[in-house]
Design an enzyme around this catalytic site. Structure first.
Site, PDB file in Angstrom:
ATOM      1  N   GLY A  10       0.821  -1.214   0.000  1.00  0.00           N
ATOM      2  CA  GLY A  10       0.000   0.000   0.000  1.00  0.00           C
ATOM      3  C   GLY A  10       0.853   1.262   0.000  1.00  0.00           C
ATOM      4  O   GLY A  10       2.085   1.201  -0.001  1.00  0.00           O
ATOM      5  N   LEU A  12       1.403   3.652   2.291  1.00  0.00           N
ATOM      6  CA  LEU A  12       2.267   3.848   3.461  1.00  0.00           C
ATOM      7  C   LEU A  12       3.176   2.633   3.685  1.00  0.00           C
ATOM      8  O   LEU A  12       4.373   2.792   3.934  1.00  0.00           O
ATOM      9  CB  LEU A  12       1.393   4.095   4.708  1.00  0.00           C
ATOM     10  CG  LEU A  12       2.141   4.290   6.022  1.00  0.00           C
ATOM     11  CD1 LEU A  12       3.119   5.467   5.937  1.00  0.00           C
ATOM     12  CD2 LEU A  12       1.155   4.519   7.161  1.00  0.00           C
ATOM     13  N   ASP A  35      -3.741 -12.418   3.610  1.00  0.00           N
ATOM     14  CA  ASP A  35      -5.094 -11.870   3.548  1.00  0.00           C
ATOM     15  C   ASP A  35      -5.614 -11.702   4.968  1.00  0.00           C
ATOM     16  O   ASP A  35      -5.815 -12.682   5.683  1.00  0.00           O
ATOM     17  CB  ASP A  35      -5.989 -12.828   2.740  1.00  0.00           C
ATOM     18  CG  ASP A  35      -7.416 -12.329   2.658  1.00  0.00           C
ATOM     19  OD1 ASP A  35      -7.708 -11.219   3.186  1.00  0.00           O
ATOM     20  OD2 ASP A  35      -8.248 -13.036   2.069  1.00  0.00           O
ATOM     21  N   ALA A  59      -5.293  -1.872   5.437  1.00  0.00           N
ATOM     22  CA  ALA A  59      -6.642  -1.459   5.841  1.00  0.00           C
ATOM     23  C   ALA A  59      -7.550  -1.502   4.616  1.00  0.00           C
ATOM     24  O   ALA A  59      -7.069  -1.467   3.479  1.00  0.00           O
ATOM     25  CB  ALA A  59      -6.611  -0.042   6.410  1.00  0.00           C
ATOM     26  N   THR A  61      -9.465   0.777   2.816  1.00  0.00           N
ATOM     27  CA  THR A  61      -9.417   2.245   2.841  1.00  0.00           C
ATOM     28  C   THR A  61     -10.410   2.918   1.889  1.00  0.00           C
ATOM     29  O   THR A  61     -10.460   4.150   1.850  1.00  0.00           O
ATOM     30  CB  THR A  61      -7.994   2.746   2.493  1.00  0.00           C
ATOM     31  OG1 THR A  61      -7.618   2.182   1.232  1.00  0.00           O
ATOM     32  CG2 THR A  61      -6.978   2.368   3.548  1.00  0.00           C
ATOM     33  N   TYR A 124     -16.304   3.191   7.449  1.00  0.00           N
ATOM     34  CA  TYR A 124     -14.834   3.196   7.487  1.00  0.00           C
ATOM     35  C   TYR A 124     -14.354   3.739   8.839  1.00  0.00           C
ATOM     36  O   TYR A 124     -13.553   3.098   9.530  1.00  0.00           O
ATOM     37  CB  TYR A 124     -14.293   4.044   6.334  1.00  0.00           C
ATOM     38  CG  TYR A 124     -12.797   4.328   6.404  1.00  0.00           C
ATOM     39  CD1 TYR A 124     -11.873   3.310   6.180  1.00  0.00           C
ATOM     40  CD2 TYR A 124     -12.316   5.612   6.692  1.00  0.00           C
ATOM     41  CE1 TYR A 124     -10.499   3.559   6.242  1.00  0.00           C
ATOM     42  CE2 TYR A 124     -10.957   5.870   6.755  1.00  0.00           C
ATOM     43  CZ  TYR A 124     -10.053   4.844   6.528  1.00  0.00           C
ATOM     44  OH  TYR A 124      -8.705   5.104   6.600  1.00  0.00           O
ATOM     45  N   LYS A 128     -12.471   1.629  11.779  1.00  0.00           N
ATOM     46  CA  LYS A 128     -11.116   2.012  12.202  1.00  0.00           C
ATOM     47  C   LYS A 128     -11.115   2.317  13.711  1.00  0.00           C
ATOM     48  O   LYS A 128     -10.173   1.983  14.413  1.00  0.00           O
ATOM     49  CB  LYS A 128     -10.618   3.220  11.405  1.00  0.00           C
ATOM     50  CG  LYS A 128     -10.359   2.956   9.928  1.00  0.00           C
ATOM     51  CD  LYS A 128      -9.194   2.026   9.640  1.00  0.00           C
ATOM     52  CE  LYS A 128      -7.849   2.629   9.999  1.00  0.00           C
ATOM     53  NZ  LYS A 128      -6.733   1.712   9.637  1.00  0.00           N
TER      54      LYS A 128
HETATM   55  N1  LIG Z   1      -4.726   7.339   2.572  1.00  0.00           N
HETATM   56  C1  LIG Z   1      -5.100   8.259   3.445  1.00  0.00           C
HETATM   57  O1  LIG Z   1      -5.336   9.421   3.094  1.00  0.00           O
HETATM   58  C2  LIG Z   1      -5.199   7.914   4.891  1.00  0.00           C
HETATM   59  C3  LIG Z   1      -5.678   8.893   5.772  1.00  0.00           C
HETATM   60  C4  LIG Z   1      -5.772   8.597   7.122  1.00  0.00           C
HETATM   61  C5  LIG Z   1      -5.397   7.351   7.584  1.00  0.00           C
HETATM   62  N2  LIG Z   1      -4.960   6.400   6.715  1.00  0.00           N
HETATM   63  C6  LIG Z   1      -4.590   5.095   7.276  1.00  0.00           C
HETATM   64  O2  LIG Z   1      -3.217   4.868   6.983  1.00  0.00           O
HETATM   65  C7  LIG Z   1      -2.993   3.473   6.779  1.00  0.00           C
HETATM   66  C8  LIG Z   1      -2.312   3.258   5.437  1.00  0.00           C
HETATM   67  O3  LIG Z   1      -3.163   3.708   4.391  1.00  0.00           O
HETATM   68  P1  LIG Z   1      -2.670   3.827   2.889  1.00  0.00           P
HETATM   69  O4  LIG Z   1      -2.864   5.225   2.472  1.00  0.00           O
HETATM   70  O5  LIG Z   1      -1.328   3.195   2.729  1.00  0.00           O
HETATM   71  O6  LIG Z   1      -3.783   2.927   2.191  1.00  0.00           O
HETATM   72  P2  LIG Z   1      -3.667   1.936   0.931  1.00  0.00           P
HETATM   73  O7  LIG Z   1      -2.693   2.461  -0.043  1.00  0.00           O
HETATM   74  O8  LIG Z   1      -5.079   1.665   0.529  1.00  0.00           O
HETATM   75  O9  LIG Z   1      -3.032   0.629   1.583  1.00  0.00           O
HETATM   76  C9  LIG Z   1      -3.783  -0.316   2.307  1.00  0.00           C
HETATM   77  C10 LIG Z   1      -3.224  -1.673   1.995  1.00  0.00           C
HETATM   78  O10 LIG Z   1      -4.004  -2.657   2.686  1.00  0.00           O
HETATM   79  C11 LIG Z   1      -4.187  -3.741   1.814  1.00  0.00           C
HETATM   80  N3  LIG Z   1      -5.340  -4.548   2.138  1.00  0.00           N
HETATM   81  C12 LIG Z   1      -6.660  -4.278   1.939  1.00  0.00           C
HETATM   82  N4  LIG Z   1      -7.412  -5.338   2.321  1.00  0.00           N
HETATM   83  C13 LIG Z   1      -6.545  -6.271   2.774  1.00  0.00           C
HETATM   84  C14 LIG Z   1      -6.715  -7.578   3.288  1.00  0.00           C
HETATM   85  N5  LIG Z   1      -7.916  -8.166   3.412  1.00  0.00           N
HETATM   86  N6  LIG Z   1      -5.608  -8.287   3.632  1.00  0.00           N
HETATM   87  C15 LIG Z   1      -4.383  -7.743   3.503  1.00  0.00           C
HETATM   88  N7  LIG Z   1      -4.157  -6.527   3.016  1.00  0.00           N
HETATM   89  C16 LIG Z   1      -5.236  -5.793   2.664  1.00  0.00           C
HETATM   90  C17 LIG Z   1      -4.353  -3.094   0.436  1.00  0.00           C
HETATM   91  O11 LIG Z   1      -4.126  -4.045  -0.572  1.00  0.00           O
HETATM   92  P3  LIG Z   1      -4.944  -3.925  -1.979  1.00  0.00           P
HETATM   93  O12 LIG Z   1      -4.693  -2.563  -2.504  1.00  0.00           O
HETATM   94  O13 LIG Z   1      -4.378  -5.029  -2.781  1.00  0.00           O
HETATM   95  O14 LIG Z   1      -6.374  -4.136  -1.600  1.00  0.00           O
HETATM   96  C18 LIG Z   1      -3.288  -2.016   0.492  1.00  0.00           C
HETATM   97  O15 LIG Z   1      -2.049  -2.502   0.075  1.00  0.00           O
HETATM   98  C19 LIG Z   1      -4.355   2.804   6.929  1.00  0.00           C
HETATM   99  O16 LIG Z   1      -4.510   2.367   8.247  1.00  0.00           O
HETATM  100  C20 LIG Z   1      -5.347   3.925   6.676  1.00  0.00           C
HETATM  101  O17 LIG Z   1      -6.563   3.686   7.329  1.00  0.00           O
HETATM  102  C21 LIG Z   1      -4.844   6.655   5.387  1.00  0.00           C
END
Ligand SMILES: NC(=O)c1ccc[n+]([C@@H]2O[C@H](COP(=O)([O-])OP(=O)(O)OC[C@H]3O[C@@H](n4cnc5c(N)ncnc54)[C@H](OP(=O)(O)O)[C@@H]3O)[C@@H](O)[C@H]2O)c1
Length: 288
Positions: A10, A12, A35, A59, A61, A124, A128
């Protein structure tokens, strides 16, 4: 120090995996490798390693999709983090789990502290929030880091979308009445290691400094491109209202700036401003 990173594919997780590869002994699991809805597999694969820190960046997301897949959202964002927290407790390891500004309802007009009540507006946000509670209830040594508006080179986000639109169109618009703070994955990666071995636990907010609307964020990104000579068709970003987003399913907080006062008190350092962080990102990663 051996570190396990869940969600290493993902935005982050990939950034942390890349930044820590040369500094620590890192094992990463992307979605295909692990998974989180399969708790048995999670236990089996994760317990196979001995590690001091487990960082959960995985997550569900997609905020709108969560509204339609509530059960899946709670499995991935709440139940799976509980399983990870239990594994870490058994291994006497620290879990660093990421959460979100979307746990707040956005009614405040000044930055949210860790002591403010979480009142999520969306599935969501609810899932969380439940994940935070389950992680912290399992083991009081664990750390939950809430971040906002995450951007970085490993997966496109708002900044990349708006620049792409501005390359292709003369008119670009972004929401002007929704406020938070963009936060760079590189900055998160830089500050996190200080928490690997210390006893800081519980909830902690981290974001770049300052606040802005999506329109201001978008405008600044285009201004950065312009100053670097990146050709764009659009010069200015028009204003949209949150209420214009008729195709959004989930409700989102209008104001969700995270206060970093606790972070500053603990670490003695202040996060850099979001403009510096976005400027660096555009300079280094946006194709000319
Ligand atoms: N992005 C934002 O603006 C934001 C803001 C506030 C907080 N956050 C938090 O920061 C953290 C990182 O977010 P991010 O931006 O890196 O999000 P992201 O790019 O969507 O990364 C989330 C990762 O989780 C994986 N995932 C989803 N379902 C899964 C499952 N069942 N088993 C294993 N892996 C799974 C996704 O894989 P796939 O893509 O293959 O599904 C993706 O690689 C999360 O906790 C998020 O809630 C993000």
């Amino acid at each position: 120090m051996k570190i396990v990173i869940i969600g290493s594919g993902g935005r982050l997780g990939a950034a942390l995996t890349r930044e820590y590869r040369d500094k620590f002994d890192v094992v990463g699991f992307n979605h295909a490798q692990l998974d989180l809805t399969n708790f048995e597999q999670v236990r089996e694969k994760v317990t196979a390693f001995d590690f001091g820190v487990l960082i959960n960046c995985a997550a569900f997301t997609n905020v709108d999709l969560c509204e339609m897949q509530r059960e899946q959202a709670f499995q991935i964002n709440a139940e799976a983090p509980r399983v990870l927290a239990e594994i870490c407790r058994e291994k006497k390891a620290k879990l660093i789990h990421f959460s979100t500004d979307y746990v707040f309802d956005g009614e405040k007009r000044e930055p949210y502290t860790e002591d403010d009540a979480a009142k999520p507006l969306s599935v969501y946000g609810e899932s969380k929030r439940e994940g935070e509670k389950l992680v912290l209830h399992t083991q009081d040594r664990h750390l939950v880091v809430r971040v906002s508006w995450v951007f970085g080179p490993d997966r496109p986000s708002f900044v990349d979308g708006v620049i792409k639109q501005a390359r292709e169109n003369e008119h670009v618009e972004a929401i002007a009445d929704k406020i938070s703070t963009p936060t760079y994955t590189r900055d998160i990666a830089q500050v996190l290691p200080q928490f690997f071995e210390n006893d800081v636990s519980g909830l902690l907010h981290f974001a770049n400094a300052g606040e802005c609307s999506w329109q201001e964020y978008a405008q600044f990104s285009l201004d950065c491109c312009r100053s670097l000579g990146i050709p764009l068709k659009a010069k200015t970003v028009g204003a949209l209202k949150l209420s214009d987003m008729k195709n959004w399913i989930a409700r989102r907080p209008v104001y969700s700036v995270l206060s970093t006062t606790k972070y500053i008190a603990i670490t003695g350092s202040t996060p850099r401003g979001w403009r510096d962080a976005v400027g660096d990102y555009v300079r280094e990663f946006v194709p000319r």
